[in-house]
Enzyme design. Structure first.
Site, PDB file in Angstrom:
ATOM      1  N   GLU A 152     -54.809  51.279 119.750  1.00 29.23           N
ATOM      2  CA  GLU A 152     -53.388  51.452 120.050  1.00 29.23           C
ATOM      3  C   GLU A 152     -52.779  52.581 119.244  1.00 29.23           C
ATOM      4  O   GLU A 152     -51.958  53.348 119.732  1.00 29.23           O
ATOM      5  CB  GLU A 152     -52.627  50.154 119.773  1.00 29.23           C
ATOM      6  CG  GLU A 152     -51.180  50.154 120.294  1.00 29.23           C
ATOM      7  CD  GLU A 152     -50.152  50.759 119.342  1.00 29.23           C
ATOM      8  OE1 GLU A 152     -49.023  51.034 119.793  1.00 29.23           O
ATOM      9  OE2 GLU A 152     -50.455  50.991 118.157  1.00 29.23           O
ATOM     10  N   ASP A 175     -45.900  43.468 118.742  1.00 27.35           N
ATOM     11  CA  ASP A 175     -46.300  44.614 117.922  1.00 27.35           C
ATOM     12  C   ASP A 175     -45.069  45.164 117.204  1.00 27.35           C
ATOM     13  O   ASP A 175     -44.822  46.360 117.183  1.00 27.35           O
ATOM     14  CB  ASP A 175     -46.949  45.692 118.799  1.00 27.35           C
ATOM     15  CG  ASP A 175     -47.499  46.842 117.966  1.00 27.35           C
ATOM     16  OD1 ASP A 175     -47.700  46.662 116.750  1.00 27.35           O
ATOM     17  OD2 ASP A 175     -47.714  47.928 118.539  1.00 27.35           O
TER      18      ASP A 175
HETATM   19 ZN   LIG Z   1     -48.659  48.516 116.183  1.00 29.83          ZN
END
Ligand SMILES: [Zn+2]
Length: 460
Positions: free
Chosen positions: A333, A359
């Site tokens: 990511e 996140d």
């Molecule tokens: Zn992150």
């Protein structure tokens, strides 16, 4: 798909969430007996093992540590997460292969050498080329990326320094200024290189510093020379800016960064298979990779553990949903979204009804972000008293997750976890992103809220 259409999906998914709820989602909320019963079972399971998730996060952060793509630590984390999902009795636990970038930092340092001599705290930006030895050059300072873009001066032989300041945290804003700061971090190197600069320094993307530089990716433009780039701690950025205002400044810079060939990695997948509609998927996502500093606890080890815990709680509570709930711990990511792109490509034929991502750290429970505009919010609103049991105070009309974005673009209803964000960016991508910043009770409650959300979306 439009926000309106996604809102309609949320409304349909949740339309049976209250007793007698054949009624329209705009009707006054009926007593939510079924929902509260499910929440009570999740709460009981969570309270039976209140520190389970935090203990698991300690295994990941203390036992394995930070997990940049290409590292052996990330490979160990993939094996660890797979084993824990199997321990929990999840269905179809597997690794789905992904090729990821493999960038290594090497040794690095930067020192002001004129008009004073002073070492600076810095981190090379992810993807940066190295300096191939020590580079010494005068510094030209810009207040932000726009000022760099607007300059007509040549930067030949110089180091460009972009001192974009992130504003203080404001909880009423959807984006606390990170996106603009990130633009400077991503693009400063190529903008400076177009004007002849030898290297670029950027101020770390944070409003608060304790002399910790913040890592993060850069993005080189095609056809533009690739120059070394690094982020300075906020304190060193301020010093450099003050010195620049007073006269000429020179800096010595050495970055050992280099990029190796792409490396094998994987997304970790585990499921609670749906009892009636197994082909309809509610995705709960987080990312297992991190930067190569700190422990990757807040970003995003805690998110991974919370998603795993949500599925464990549902199983423990005996809540078998109609649709499939799929946990996906994405790889890559932080730099290039390779895991998200590969997942989207390989699962394009599947029907994802909803996609959730966590996140944004693991502060005290606060909000759940809801995509789909007014219709989505209206469908969620009657459920707030039930979510309040797990500390959720509000739903916010805004949901974003970098990993699930392609699935949302294809039409899945979007959700994300938005815990208290006052201090998220203070430690984001730094040596200070460590386990001690995360309270076991915050992790427990957020994980229970994710379990409840996943259950509601998958069972109605
Ligand atoms: Zn992150």
């Amino acid at each position: 798909m439009s926000r309106l259409a996604r809102g309609a999906i949320v409304a349909v998914l949740l339309s049976a969430c209250t007793v007698g709820s054949r009624r329209a989602p705009t009707a006054p909320p009926a007593p939510a007996i079924e929902v509260t019963a499910a929440a009570a079972r999740i709460a009981a399971a969570s309270e039976r093992a209140p520190a389970a998730a935090w203990a698991r996060l300690a295994e990941l952060t203390d036992g394995i540590g930070n997990r940049i793509t290409g590292s052996t630590a990330l490979a160990r984390a993939l094996a660890w997460a797979t084993a824990r999902m199997r321990d929990d009795g999840l269905d179809n636990v597997r690794l789905e292969p992904v090729m990821v970038p493999h960038w290594v930092r090497g040794k690095e340092h930067a020192t002001i050498v004129h008009p004073i001599e002073r070492p600076m705290a810095l981190l090379a930006l992810g993807g940066s080329v190295g300096t191939h030895g020590t580079l010494r050059a005068p510094v030209v300072t810009f207040d932000d990326l726009d000022a760099l873009r607007a300059t007509t001066a040549t930067l030949a032989g110089k180091i460009a320094f972009v001192n974009h300041r992130m504003p203080s945290y404001d909880e009423t804003r959807d984006d606390p200024g990170y996106v603009r700061g990130m633009q400077a971090r991503l693009h400063a190197a190529s903008e400076a290189a177009k004007r002849g600069a030898r290297a670029v320094l950027v101020r770390s993307v944070t409003a608060v510093g304790l002399r910790t530089p913040h890592a993060g990716a850069l993005q080189y433009d095609d056809g533009v020379p690739r120059i070394p780039a690094a982020a300075l701690s906020l304190e060193d950025a301020e010093l450099l800016a003050r010195l620049s205002r007073r006269g000429s400044v020179e800096v010595e810079l050495a970055l050992g960064a280099r990029t190796l060939p792409d490396a094998p990695s994987a997304n970790v997948v585990g499921e609670l298979r749906g009892r009636e509609l197994p082909d309809e998927i509610v995705l709960l996502g987080a990312h297992l990779d991190s930067w190569d500093v700190g422990q990757g606890a807040s970003d995003d080890g805690a998110g991974c553990v919370a998603v795993m815990e949500a599925l464990r709680l549902l199983r423990e509570a005996g809540l078998a949903p109609r649709r499939t709930i799929r946990a996906v711990l994405f790889t890559g990511e932080e730099y290039g979204l390779a895991g998200a792109k590969t997942y989207h490509r390989e699962h394009t034929k599947e029907h994802h009804v909803a996609a959730f991502e966590t996140d944004y750290g693991m502060g005290a429970p606060d909000a759940i972000g809801v995509g789909g505009g007014d219709a989505g919010m209206r469908a969620m609103e009657p459920l707030l008293p039930t979510f309040a049991r797990f500390g959720i105070r509000r739903f916010r009309d805004h949901a974003f997750g970098a990993d699930v974005e392609p699935i949302v673009q294809d039409g899945a209803a979007a959700f994300n976890l938005q815990p208290d964000g006052h201090h998220y960016f203070d430690i984001h991508h730094t040596e200070a992103d460590t386990l001690d910043k995360i309270r076991p009770e915050d992790l427990r409650q957020n994980a229970a809220a994710i379990a409840l959300l996943g259950y509601l979306l998958a069972d109605r």
